[in-house]
Design a protein around this motif. Structure first.
Motif, PDB file in Angstrom:
ATOM      1  N   ILE A  66      14.625 -11.245  31.513  1.00  0.00           N
ATOM      2  CA  ILE A  66      13.354 -11.009  32.212  1.00  0.00           C
ATOM      3  C   ILE A  66      13.312 -11.778  33.531  1.00  0.00           C
ATOM      4  O   ILE A  66      12.242 -11.984  34.105  1.00  0.00           O
ATOM      5  N   GLY A  67      14.486 -12.181  34.024  1.00  0.00           N
ATOM      6  CA  GLY A  67      14.559 -12.887  35.290  1.00  0.00           C
ATOM      7  C   GLY A  67      14.202 -14.357  35.150  1.00  0.00           C
ATOM      8  O   GLY A  67      13.844 -14.841  34.075  1.00  0.00           O
ATOM      9  N   HIS A  68      14.299 -15.055  36.246  1.00  0.00           N
ATOM     10  CA  HIS A  68      14.025 -16.496  36.274  1.00  0.00           C
ATOM     11  C   HIS A  68      12.527 -16.768  36.400  1.00  0.00           C
ATOM     12  O   HIS A  68      11.809 -16.107  37.149  1.00  0.00           O
ATOM     13  N   GLN A  69      12.073 -17.756  35.662  1.00  0.00           N
ATOM     14  CA  GLN A  69      10.724 -18.320  35.814  1.00  0.00           C
ATOM     15  C   GLN A  69       9.604 -17.292  35.615  1.00  0.00           C
ATOM     16  O   GLN A  69       8.599 -17.313  36.328  1.00  0.00           O
ATOM     17  N   HIS A  70       9.734 -16.432  34.627  1.00  0.00           N
ATOM     18  CA  HIS A  70       8.656 -15.474  34.358  1.00  0.00           C
ATOM     19  C   HIS A  70       7.392 -16.265  34.018  1.00  0.00           C
ATOM     20  O   HIS A  70       7.386 -17.081  33.094  1.00  0.00           O
ATOM     21  N   PRO A  71       6.288 -16.036  34.739  1.00  0.00           N
ATOM     22  CA  PRO A  71       5.112 -16.909  34.564  1.00  0.00           C
ATOM     23  C   PRO A  71       4.519 -16.892  33.167  1.00  0.00           C
ATOM     24  O   PRO A  71       4.023 -17.921  32.694  1.00  0.00           O
ATOM     25  N   LYS A  72       4.578 -15.763  32.465  1.00  0.00           N
ATOM     26  CA  LYS A  72       4.002 -15.706  31.123  1.00  0.00           C
ATOM     27  C   LYS A  72       4.797 -16.563  30.142  1.00  0.00           C
ATOM     28  O   LYS A  72       4.224 -17.187  29.242  1.00  0.00           O
ATOM     29  N   VAL A  73       6.092 -16.599  30.319  1.00  0.00           N
ATOM     30  CA  VAL A  73       6.938 -17.375  29.404  1.00  0.00           C
ATOM     31  C   VAL A  73       6.846 -18.860  29.729  1.00  0.00           C
ATOM     32  O   VAL A  73       6.760 -19.701  28.822  1.00  0.00           O
ATOM     33  N   VAL A  74       6.846 -19.193  31.008  1.00  0.00           N
ATOM     34  CA  VAL A  74       6.672 -20.592  31.408  1.00  0.00           C
ATOM     35  C   VAL A  74       5.347 -21.133  30.864  1.00  0.00           C
ATOM     36  O   VAL A  74       5.280 -22.236  30.303  1.00  0.00           O
ATOM     37  N   ALA A  75       4.283 -20.339  30.990  1.00  0.00           N
ATOM     38  CA  ALA A  75       2.970 -20.767  30.503  1.00  0.00           C
ATOM     39  C   ALA A  75       2.969 -20.940  28.991  1.00  0.00           C
ATOM     40  O   ALA A  75       2.366 -21.889  28.462  1.00  0.00           O
ATOM     41  N   ALA A  76       3.658 -20.057  28.272  1.00  0.00           N
ATOM     42  CA  ALA A  76       3.705 -20.149  26.810  1.00  0.00           C
ATOM     43  C   ALA A  76       4.417 -21.415  26.356  1.00  0.00           C
ATOM     44  O   ALA A  76       3.998 -22.065  25.378  1.00  0.00           O
ATOM     45  N   ILE A  77       5.488 -21.786  27.058  1.00  0.00           N
ATOM     46  CA  ILE A  77       6.201 -23.019  26.723  1.00  0.00           C
ATOM     47  C   ILE A  77       5.292 -24.228  26.972  1.00  0.00           C
ATOM     48  O   ILE A  77       5.219 -25.154  26.155  1.00  0.00           O
ATOM     49  N   VAL A 284      16.575 -12.781  23.735  1.00  0.00           N
ATOM     50  CA  VAL A 284      15.387 -12.916  22.886  1.00  0.00           C
ATOM     51  C   VAL A 284      14.291 -13.714  23.577  1.00  0.00           C
ATOM     52  O   VAL A 284      13.102 -13.480  23.364  1.00  0.00           O
ATOM     53  N   ASN A 285      14.695 -14.668  24.424  1.00  0.00           N
ATOM     54  CA  ASN A 285      13.698 -15.404  25.225  1.00  0.00           C
ATOM     55  C   ASN A 285      14.226 -15.690  26.627  1.00  0.00           C
ATOM     56  O   ASN A 285      13.806 -16.634  27.274  1.00  0.00           O
ATOM     57  N   SER A 286      15.157 -14.845  27.054  1.00  0.00           N
ATOM     58  CA  SER A 286      15.722 -14.937  28.406  1.00  0.00           C
ATOM     59  C   SER A 286      16.429 -16.269  28.652  1.00  0.00           C
ATOM     60  O   SER A 286      16.619 -16.670  29.795  1.00  0.00           O
ATOM     61  N   GLY A 287      16.791 -16.956  27.568  1.00  0.00           N
ATOM     62  CA  GLY A 287      17.514 -18.209  27.702  1.00  0.00           C
ATOM     63  C   GLY A 287      16.675 -19.385  28.150  1.00  0.00           C
ATOM     64  O   GLY A 287      17.218 -20.440  28.471  1.00  0.00           O
ATOM     65  N   TYR A 288      15.351 -19.251  28.146  1.00  0.00           N
ATOM     66  CA  TYR A 288      14.506 -20.326  28.675  1.00  0.00           C
ATOM     67  C   TYR A 288      14.560 -21.583  27.809  1.00  0.00           C
ATOM     68  O   TYR A 288      14.448 -22.697  28.315  1.00  0.00           O
ATOM     69  N   VAL A 289      14.676 -21.407  26.495  1.00  0.00           N
ATOM     70  CA  VAL A 289      14.880 -22.509  25.551  1.00  0.00           C
ATOM     71  C   VAL A 289      15.937 -22.024  24.563  1.00  0.00           C
ATOM     72  O   VAL A 289      15.895 -20.854  24.160  1.00  0.00           O
ATOM     73  N   PRO A 290      16.916 -22.843  24.159  1.00  0.00           N
ATOM     74  CA  PRO A 290      17.969 -22.361  23.271  1.00  0.00           C
ATOM     75  C   PRO A 290      17.418 -21.745  21.987  1.00  0.00           C
ATOM     76  O   PRO A 290      16.625 -22.367  21.276  1.00  0.00           O
ATOM     77  N   LEU A 291      17.834 -20.511  21.689  1.00  0.00           N
ATOM     78  CA  LEU A 291      17.374 -19.813  20.486  1.00  0.00           C
ATOM     79  C   LEU A 291      18.331 -18.669  20.165  1.00  0.00           C
ATOM     80  O   LEU A 291      18.772 -17.939  21.055  1.00  0.00           O
ATOM     81  N   GLY A 292      18.637 -18.527  18.901  1.00  0.00           N
ATOM     82  CA  GLY A 292      19.391 -17.386  18.393  1.00  0.00           C
ATOM     83  C   GLY A 292      18.940 -17.109  16.983  1.00  0.00           C
ATOM     84  O   GLY A 292      17.987 -17.731  16.487  1.00  0.00           O
ATOM     85  N   GLY A 293      19.619 -16.185  16.323  1.00  0.00           N
ATOM     86  CA  GLY A 293      19.234 -15.912  14.953  1.00  0.00           C
ATOM     87  C   GLY A 293      20.033 -14.800  14.316  1.00  0.00           C
ATOM     88  O   GLY A 293      20.846 -14.122  14.950  1.00  0.00           O
ATOM     89  N   VAL A 294      19.769 -14.634  13.025  1.00  0.00           N
ATOM     90  CA  VAL A 294      20.364 -13.568  12.222  1.00  0.00           C
ATOM     91  C   VAL A 294      19.234 -12.759  11.611  1.00  0.00           C
ATOM     92  O   VAL A 294      18.346 -13.326  10.957  1.00  0.00           O
ATOM     93  N   ALA A 295      19.257 -11.458  11.822  1.00  0.00           N
ATOM     94  CA  ALA A 295      18.347 -10.551  11.128  1.00  0.00           C
ATOM     95  C   ALA A 295      19.064 -10.051   9.883  1.00  0.00           C
ATOM     96  O   ALA A 295      20.199  -9.566   9.958  1.00  0.00           O
TER      97      ALA A 295
END
Length: 453
Positions: A66-77, A284-295
């Protein structure tokens, strides 16, 4: 985008000096690298301390969907940090549950249970562990042209040369050839023939290894770093049928191809196939905070209803990471970002790359979907000889180094691997940005053309 800061050469020099004094970089000979000091980023661009701005056609490591510094994701963090920064994975937390629900809502079939990790490699490690425990078998089959991560099992599953220094030859991994018509290991001359022969080769491998010894087959739905080879129609469905016949767990690695990259939420959606386990990370979160998973499918999840799953991570489902995932997935849905990736690929990137290929003798093949494309660069279009040898380094890699340098001089940051350049901008890329990057790419390919026959 907002105006980038004015150049600050002294600050850049200080950042570079501290990096060289103390940071140990991955995949690198430490004394031979010169990392770019990055001052900031926004949307599809990032810039250095000298005032140079780059259009990010690499999405860093194909993760800033979702590109760098998406404001909605920054605000959520920021909001989550003010509420609850961290909590152990054994507790039920609203943001973790919501992230899991949103992922499960988008995965194919009954992959409704989510095990969170810190990244893609750990997702693969745990998927393989689940498959082995579920089946009671040890071996895992993976493709030669693949990358699954750099941790112990994941690096052994990887097919490319990054595996070699860490390959213990005792990890229970067997490699096979997946389909790739342009460089067919089966001497096929059509997609149906390539599909048929690749499936027969896989069945032969299973027969000679012993079906009763094989826990899982893992495939990148569309291989990423290895070359973005879209599988031929019927191949993944054929692998699914083979796995069902022999009681083998089918794992799809969607770490790079997932979350909008191919123009669908998951690349599996293009092929109508549901795996037993699906790994994810990156987008899954554009790499803003480390996250992965298994479904996880219902059947495999049920294996651990009364039997403890012997695995876990201190930061599994970390609240800040999960908050960024919730915000990312919601933003992608609200803003039509997946649909944008599909449209840009179909209407802008795909047609432009095919035109570029006609003009440049160095472009052997164009392949991809959505915002997930590769140019296979060659010395000769007739022989398909790669522009540089497999796993080339030093002087042998000069043609690709010249091409990459030309991209950067033009203000484009490319994703280059072996004899390929990948066109992997954010899923949010605009038509104007895509055309800007493609024009720079077109010009830079003249540097590659200089090395053709």
């Amino acid at each position: 985008m907002s105006v980038q800061p004015s150049p600050d050469h002294a600050a850049g020099a200080a950042v570079k000096a501290a990096d060289r004094a103390h940071v140990f970089h991955s995949w690198s000979a430490q004394g031979l690298i010169d990392p770019l000091a990055v001052a900031g980023a926004e949307g599809s661009y990032f810039w250095d301390y000298d005032g140079n701005r780059y259009l990010d056609f690499s999405c860093q490591l194909v993760n800033t969907n979702i590109g760098h510094q998406h404001p909605k994701v920054v605000a959520a963090i920021q909001e989550q940090a003010a509420k609850l920064c961290t909590i152990a994975p054994g507790f039920a937390v609203d943001v973790r549950s919501e992230a899991a629900r949103l992922v499960a809502e988008r995965t194919p079939g009954d992959l409704d249970k989510i095990f969170f990790t810190n990244g893609g490699a750990e997702a693969v490690e745990n998927a393989v562990r689940m498959a082995r425990l579920h089946t009671g078998r040890a071996k895992v089959l993976s493709a030669y042209r693949s990358y699954h991560g750099a941790t112990a099992a994941a690096i052994n599953l990887t097919g490319d040369p990054r595996r070699w220094p860490s390959d213990t030859a005792s990890a229970g991994v067997v490699h096979f050839w997946a389909p790739f018509l342009y460089r067919s290991p089966f001497h096929a001359d059509s997609e149906p023939q390539e599909c048929e022969r690749a499936l027969r080769h896989l069945e032969d491998t299973i027969a000679f290894e012993g079906p009763q010894t094989i826990a899982a087959i893992i495939l990148e739905t569309i291989p990423g770093t290895a070359g973005i080879m879209v599988p031929p129609p019927g191949y993944l469905a054929g692998v699914r049928e083979i796995c069902d016949r022999y009681g083998i767990v089918f794992i799809l690695d969607e770490v790079m191809a997932g979350f909008g990259r191919t123009g669908h939420w998951f690349a599996a959606d293009h092929f109508g196939v549901t795996p037993d386990l699906l790994t994810f990370a990156k987008g899954v979160n554009s790499g803003y905070v480390p996250l992965g998973g298994v479904a996880i499918s219902a059947e495999i999840a049920a294996t651990f209803d009364q039997r403890p799953y012997p695995g876990g991570l201190t930061y599994s489902g970390h609240p800040l990471a999960c908050a960024s995932a919730v915000a990312t997935i919601n933003a992608m849905a609200e803003e039509g970002i997946v649909e944008n990736a599909a449209a840009i690929g179909e209407n802008v990137i795909g047609p432009a790359l095919r035109e570029i290929a006609e003009r440049h003798p160095s472009v052997g093949e164009v392949r991809g979907l959505g915002v997930f494309w590769a140019l296979d660069l060659v010395k000769d279009k007739e022989t398909r000889e790669p522009l540089v040898p497999y796993n080339a380094g030093g002087a042998d890699n000069q043609p690709m180094a010249d091409f990459a340098a030309a991209c950067k001089r033009g203000g484009l940051w490319p994703f280059v691997n072996m004899n390929r350049t990948h066109v992997v901008p954010p899923c949010t890329v605009t038509e104007a940005e895509a055309k800007e990057g493609l024009a720079i790419l077109d010009e830079a390919l003249n540097a590659a053309d200089a090395h053709t026959a």
